[in-house]
Design a protein around this motif. Structure first.
Motif, PDB file in Angstrom:
ATOM      1  N   SER A  59      -1.011  -1.591   5.089  1.00 34.53           N
ATOM      2  CA  SER A  59      -2.237  -1.152   4.234  1.00 34.53           C
ATOM      3  C   SER A  59      -3.525  -1.636   4.627  1.00 34.53           C
ATOM      4  O   SER A  59      -3.750  -2.236   5.950  1.00 34.53           O
ATOM      5  N   ASN A  98      -4.168  -6.198  -3.941  1.00 39.14           N
ATOM      6  CA  ASN A  98      -3.175  -4.920  -3.615  1.00 39.14           C
ATOM      7  C   ASN A  98      -1.781  -5.126  -4.526  1.00 39.14           C
ATOM      8  O   ASN A  98      -0.988  -4.626  -5.185  1.00 39.14           O
ATOM      9  N   ARG A 134      -7.548  -3.597   2.645  1.00 38.27           N
ATOM     10  CA  ARG A 134      -8.025  -4.123   1.482  1.00 38.27           C
ATOM     11  C   ARG A 134      -8.542  -2.795   0.653  1.00 38.27           C
ATOM     12  O   ARG A 134      -9.087  -2.779  -0.355  1.00 38.27           O
ATOM     13  N   GLY A 145       0.846  -1.173   0.131  1.00 41.87           N
ATOM     14  CA  GLY A 145       0.111   0.090   0.070  1.00 41.87           C
ATOM     15  C   GLY A 145       1.006   1.101   0.097  1.00 41.87           C
ATOM     16  O   GLY A 145       2.038   1.297  -0.183  1.00 41.87           O
ATOM     17  N   GLY A 162      -6.728  -0.143   0.712  1.00 41.86           N
ATOM     18  CA  GLY A 162      -5.525   0.598   0.182  1.00 41.86           C
ATOM     19  C   GLY A 162      -5.092   1.858   0.960  1.00 41.86           C
ATOM     20  O   GLY A 162      -4.526   2.727   0.437  1.00 41.86           O
TER      21      GLY A 162
END
Length: 211
Positions: free
Chosen positions: A171, A39, A173, A14, A175
């Motif tokens: 990070s 990601n 899910r 992320g 982002g």
């Protein structure tokens, strides 16, 4: 005796992951990164950098679904899809991938977890933790609060001569960035946090540990 601390990060890559990698490099520390396939597919180059810099790449499924949210077939597909992305990152980095990619399921294993059957079908083991940090919360605790939590846990584990595997988050899910995690890691690795009472391990400890 110094406690052995192993660092792991979930949910990346992320926005904060490159900064975390910078801090780890300065501190000469290797970590485990349990990557979300979604990601990773958006940012494969960061995973390639992880592999080149000696970190262990692990599988955190593709979408971060909760226990019971996916059928067994769908969960198996997510794990295999993310495995393939991780192996490609190792290949691009020119680094040999492990025979079995470490796996950590989202939210960890729970009592009577329906995903246990998937692990059995795949012949995979679950990588646990001894401490999961609250850096995923909104808002996240301060860097100093995160560091204090870790210090207390290390002290407890050192009393019983047990290793420490910390689960942090680079990070989500969605982002999200994790600036407090980056700063907490910077303070952790500055060499004064434990005054010789802890040492940072390398590799993939507890890869075969099941919750």
């Amino acid at each position: 005796m110094a406690a052995s601390i192993y660092l792991s990060f979930d949910d990346g890559p992320g926005p904060s992951t490159p900064a975390l990698l910078d801090v780890l490099r300065v501190g000469s520390c290797q970590a485990m990164f349990f990557l979300l396939g979604a990601n990773l597919e958006r940012d494969p180059l960061t995973a390639v950098r992880m592999a080149r810099e000696g970190h262990v790449l692990g599988n955190h499924t593709y979408t971060h679904a909760r226990a019971g949210a996916l059928s067994e077939a769908a969960l198996i597909d997510e794990i295999k899809r993310t495995d393939a992305l991780i192996r490609h990152a190792y290949q691009e980095a020119g680094v040999a991938a492990p025979a079995v990619i470490p796996l950590r399921l989202p939210y960890g294993l729970i009592e009577d977890d329906p995903r246990l059957h998937v692990l059995e079908r795949l012949g995979r083991l679950h990588t646990d933790w001894t401490l999961i940090m609250d850096d995923w919360q909104r808002p996240a605790p301060s860097a100093l609060a995160l560091l204090d939590t870790l210090r207390a846990h290390v002290a407890e584990r050192r009393m019983v001569d047990e290793r420490v595997l910390v689960c942090m988050h680079d990070s989500s899910r969605h982002g999200e960035a994790r600036p407090a995690t980056v700063e907490a890691l910077r303070m952790l690795l500055d060499g004064t946090s434990f005054n010789g009472a802890a040492a940072f391990g390398e590799g993939a400890p507890f890869t075969g540990a099941t919750s």
